[in-house]
Design a protein around this motif. Structure first.
Motif, PDB file in Angstrom:
ATOM      1  N   GLN A   1       0.812  -1.083  -0.043  1.00 31.76           N
ATOM      2  CA  GLN A   1       0.166  -0.149  -0.078  1.00 31.76           C
ATOM      3  C   GLN A   1       0.657   1.383   0.010  1.00 31.76           C
ATOM      4  OE1 GLN A   1      -2.433  -0.847   3.486  1.00 31.76           O
ATOM      5  NE2 GLN A   1      -4.049  -1.370   2.293  1.00 31.76           N
ATOM      6  N   PRO A   2       0.285   2.128  -0.824  1.00 32.06           N
ATOM      7  CA  PRO A   2       1.472   3.120  -1.234  1.00 32.06           C
ATOM      8  C   PRO A   2       1.838   3.932   0.478  1.00 32.06           C
ATOM      9  CG  PRO A   2      -0.168   3.347  -2.694  1.00 32.06           C
ATOM     10  CD  PRO A   2      -0.580   2.204  -1.970  1.00 32.06           C
ATOM     11  N   GLU A   3       0.935   4.221   1.570  1.00 29.91           N
ATOM     12  CA  GLU A   3       0.553   4.594   2.155  1.00 29.91           C
ATOM     13  C   GLU A   3       1.634   4.405   3.554  1.00 29.91           C
ATOM     14  OE1 GLU A   3      -3.615   5.323   1.138  1.00 29.91           O
ATOM     15  OE2 GLU A   3      -2.232   3.630   1.569  1.00 29.91           O
ATOM     16  N   VAL A   4       2.321   3.170   3.254  1.00 27.14           N
ATOM     17  CA  VAL A   4       2.989   2.536   4.131  1.00 27.14           C
ATOM     18  C   VAL A   4       4.842   3.040   3.330  1.00 27.14           C
ATOM     19  CG1 VAL A   4       1.680   0.916   4.914  1.00 27.14           C
ATOM     20  CG2 VAL A   4       3.352  -0.022   3.166  1.00 27.14           C
ATOM     21  N   VAL A   5       5.426   3.511   2.302  1.00 28.62           N
ATOM     22  CA  VAL A   5       6.250   3.565   1.726  1.00 28.62           C
ATOM     23  C   VAL A   5       6.368   4.798   2.341  1.00 28.62           C
ATOM     24  CG1 VAL A   5       7.209   4.315  -0.388  1.00 28.62           C
ATOM     25  CG2 VAL A   5       5.215   2.336  -0.526  1.00 28.62           C
ATOM     26  N   PRO A   6       7.562   4.233   3.124  1.00 30.17           N
ATOM     27  CA  PRO A   6       8.474   5.725   3.799  1.00 30.17           C
ATOM     28  C   PRO A   6       9.515   6.583   2.751  1.00 30.17           C
ATOM     29  CG  PRO A   6      10.188   3.752   3.006  1.00 30.17           C
ATOM     30  CD  PRO A   6       8.493   3.424   2.572  1.00 30.17           C
ATOM     31  N   ASP A   7      10.352   7.679   3.200  1.00 33.46           N
ATOM     32  CA  ASP A   7      10.615   8.649   2.061  1.00 33.46           C
ATOM     33  C   ASP A   7      11.672   7.823   1.240  1.00 33.46           C
ATOM     34  OD1 ASP A   7       8.805  10.178   2.841  1.00 33.46           O
ATOM     35  OD2 ASP A   7       9.763  10.943   4.999  1.00 33.46           O
TER      36      ASP A   7
ATOM     37  N   ALA B   1      -1.658   4.857 -11.537  1.00 33.04           N
ATOM     38  CA  ALA B   1      -0.440   5.019 -12.167  1.00 33.04           C
ATOM     39  C   ALA B   1       0.386   6.636 -10.395  1.00 33.04           C
ATOM     40  CB  ALA B   1       0.110   5.489 -13.020  1.00 33.04           C
ATOM     41  N   GLU B   2      -0.694   7.153 -10.209  1.00 33.53           N
ATOM     42  CA  GLU B   2      -0.590   9.042  -9.503  1.00 33.53           C
ATOM     43  C   GLU B   2       0.450   8.431  -8.533  1.00 33.53           C
ATOM     44  OE1 GLU B   2      -2.889   9.716 -13.096  1.00 33.53           O
ATOM     45  OE2 GLU B   2      -3.320   8.618 -11.184  1.00 33.53           O
ATOM     46  N   ARG B   3      -0.430   7.682  -8.241  1.00 29.27           N
ATOM     47  CA  ARG B   3      -0.204   6.819  -5.952  1.00 29.27           C
ATOM     48  C   ARG B   3       0.675   6.160  -6.033  1.00 29.27           C
ATOM     49  NH1 ARG B   3      -3.378   7.340  -2.512  1.00 29.27           N
ATOM     50  NH2 ARG B   3      -3.144   4.998  -1.367  1.00 29.27           N
ATOM     51  N   ARG B   4       1.062   5.171  -7.480  1.00 33.96           N
ATOM     52  CA  ARG B   4       2.648   4.243  -7.282  1.00 33.96           C
ATOM     53  C   ARG B   4       3.924   5.228  -7.626  1.00 33.96           C
ATOM     54  NH1 ARG B   4       1.388  -0.094  -3.794  1.00 33.96           N
ATOM     55  NH2 ARG B   4      -0.359  -1.326  -4.978  1.00 33.96           N
ATOM     56  N   LEU B   5       3.625   6.148  -8.389  1.00 37.76           N
ATOM     57  CA  LEU B   5       4.842   6.657  -9.665  1.00 37.76           C
ATOM     58  C   LEU B   5       5.466   7.432  -7.950  1.00 37.76           C
ATOM     59  CD1 LEU B   5       3.648   8.265 -12.853  1.00 37.76           C
ATOM     60  CD2 LEU B   5       5.752   6.263 -12.186  1.00 37.76           C
ATOM     61  N   PRO B   6       5.269   7.932  -7.480  1.00 36.00           N
ATOM     62  CA  PRO B   6       6.128   8.768  -6.227  1.00 36.00           C
ATOM     63  C   PRO B   6       7.376   7.570  -5.475  1.00 36.00           C
ATOM     64  CG  PRO B   6       3.688   9.462  -5.972  1.00 36.00           C
ATOM     65  CD  PRO B   6       3.827   8.343  -6.299  1.00 36.00           C
ATOM     66  N   MET B   7       7.072   6.319  -5.486  1.00 31.91           N
ATOM     67  CA  MET B   7       7.341   4.848  -4.664  1.00 31.91           C
ATOM     68  C   MET B   7       9.129   5.567  -5.394  1.00 31.91           C
ATOM     69  SD  MET B   7       7.099   1.263  -3.958  1.00 31.91           S
ATOM     70  CE  MET B   7       6.452   0.976  -5.430  1.00 31.91           C
ATOM     71  N   LEU B   8       8.802   5.548  -7.108  1.00 33.87           N
ATOM     72  CA  LEU B   8       9.666   5.471  -7.779  1.00 33.87           C
ATOM     73  C   LEU B   8      10.597   6.785  -7.699  1.00 33.87           C
ATOM     74  CD1 LEU B   8       8.114   4.105 -10.661  1.00 33.87           C
ATOM     75  CD2 LEU B   8       8.839   2.623  -8.499  1.00 33.87           C
TER      76      LEU B   8
END
Length: 501
Positions: free
Chosen positions: A316-322, A340-347
């Motif tokens: 879940q995107p909410e648990v991904v750290p900085d 995709a807008e919610r997944r892309l910040p992780m990359l």
């Protein structure tokens, strides 16, 4: 040992051993006392934590236990067993390298010294709900189960290289030691024939599972594993044949799983992972069936999944750290399905541009038929790559992005072409450029003249027949250059589309 040398408590135990009869010294052990179980003072007296105050009526020497297990009395037709509860054990129970054919059950006991089972061969060992100053059991072999349920240890539990044909039970076990530099629970290179069952485990120090092999499930649900600034769980090259469960676990320190093999599920649902300023979870070079990281707080620390192979990544995107490290991470399915807008910040949270991470996310969207999201990820990839280029490469990238979105926005090219066609048609319709050879020139058409300027491949015979002057000539140059940019980006986009097919 002569029976005449035994205390009354030891004599009772000696007589019970041959028939495997339970011996319970607890005040709540009798049926009459059990009916008064609400008496909290009696219950407190039976707490092994205060076992040091128990008198001789509840005291057994460790040497007596050793003599029973190695050369105790036998009774025909009965199975001898050491089954003792509520006793104070004085001295060290030393069974190093011994072979014991009888079950050993020492429950609710208070040990003054850490028992030693180094290299021993046991049939069954049960130290549940006892209080011990550590346990020395390197390379022990237990032909059955090893129970340490709700036991309390004030020093290290050493089970490195242990071999247990059944399960190891550590439910609600507490391990605290003044020396946290060394692992408080050592299970490195241990081999378990069934489960490691430890829900509710409390360990104030490192739990070491490096190289351990578990034929069943590792259950660490609701556990508290506390070693801030260091490795709370050191489980490099761990091999579990089923699941590794840490649901609702509180891991204060690094969860180290580099090189682990978990064909089932690594479940970190509702877990709290905290190791601020360092790595909170390292699962690099792992092979995992399913990795669940969901419904919990944001991971405090870095998330390292480099070179891991995961069939199902439930993230879940909410648990991904900085800070995340996803170099060469391979996954087949990514759930839940998010825009995709919610997944892309992780990359974007890594320290460098990693094309492979974008390709993996693109492939995940394509596998579920979300081509729009896949194109958005590819567009984000080109924009991220642009930041790594020199100034002229960035300039060209901006032009491609504005013009046609690097080929992933083909309708935008049509809009630009129509707009430029309208501008050129109006401008040259109001002021016809003079013909180079009036006698040979065809009739002037401002629309097709503008198309000749915009389209570098197609020729309608207008561009070579007329020569604009002044700012109209400048306009023709702009149309030619813009046409080349649009054509190049469109062709690039079409090439990507064909290559993906």
């Amino acid at each position: 040992m002569e029976i005449n040398d035994l205390t009354p408590a030891e004599s009772r135990l000696w007589r019970a051993f041959a028939s495997g009869t339970d011996v319970d010294f607890r005040t709540m052990g009798s049926s009459a006392a059990r009916s008064a179980a609400s008496n909290s003072s009696a219950a407190n007296l039976d707490d092994p934590a205060v076992g040091g105050t128990w008198g001789p009526e509840r005291t057994v020497r460790a040497s007596v236990l050793r003599s029973l297990l190695l050369d105790g009395p036998r009774e025909d037709g009965r199975v001898a067993a050491l089954s003792l509860a509520g006793a104070r054990v004085t001295g060290r129970l030393d069974l190093q390298y011994a072979t014991v054919d009888h079950p050993v059950r020492l429950r609710h006991c208070h040990f003054e010294e850490a028992p030693r089972f180094y290299g021993a061969r046991l049939r069954e060992l049960n130290l549940s709900e006892s209080v011990l100053p550590g346990l020395i059991s390197h390379a022990v072999r237990v032909e059955g189960v090893l129970r340490l349920t709700r036991a309390r240890f004030s020093d290290t539990v050493r089970l490195a290289g242990a071999e247990v044909t059944g399960s190891l039970y550590l439910e609600s076990t507490r391990i605290e030691t003044p020396n946290t530099e060394w692992p408080v629970l050592q299970l490195n290179q241990a081999v378990l024939g069934a489960d490691l069952w430890a829900p509710g485990l409390r360990a104030a120090g490192e739990v070491r599972l490096t190289g351990a092999r578990v034929a069943g499930t590792i259950n660490l649900n609701d556990s508290v594993l506390d070693r801030p600034g260091g490795s709370a769980v050191q489980a490099e090259t761990l091999a579990a044949e089923a699941d590794v469960l840490l649901r609702r676990a509180d891991v204060r320190g690094r969860l180290e799983l580099r090189g682990a093999r978990i064909p089932g599920r690594l479940d970190l649902s509702h877990a709290r992972l905290a190791n601020a300023g360092s790595t909170a979870l390292r699962a690099s070079s792992c092979v995992i069936g399913e990795l669940w990281l969901r419904e919990g707080p944001v991971v405090q620390g870095a998330l390292n999944l480099r070179r891991a192979q995961v069939d199902v990544l439930f993230l879940q995107p909410e648990v991904v750290p900085d800070w995340v490290q996803l170099n060469d991470l391979k996954y087949t399915s990514l759930i839940p399905h998010e825009p995709a807008e919610r997944r892309l910040p992780m990359l974007e949270k890594g320290d460098s541009y990693l094309p492979f991470t974008y390709e993996q996310l693109t492939a995940a969207y394509r596998r579920i038929g979300d081509d729009d999201a896949a194109r958005l990820v590819q567009l984000a990839k080109q924009r991220r790559r642009r930041r790594t280029l020199p100034w002229y490469g960035r300039l060209w990238g901006h032009l491609q992005d504005i013009a046609v979105g690097y080929g992933f926005r083909p309708l935008r090219a049509g809009g630009w072409l129509l707009s430029l066609l309208a501008v050129g048609s109006v401008a040259y319709g109001l002021h016809h450029p003079p013909a180079l050879k009036p006698a040979e020139a065809p009739g002037f058409d401002p629309v097709f003249y503008t198309l000749d300027l915009l389209l570098p491949v197609i020729s309608f015979g207008q561009e070579n027949a007329f020569a604009p002057e002044g700012w109209y000539q400048t306009l023709s140059y702009v149309l030619i250059v813009t046409g080349w940019i649009l054509a190049t980006t469109v062709i690039t986009g079409l090439t990507r589309t064909v290559s993906r097919q």
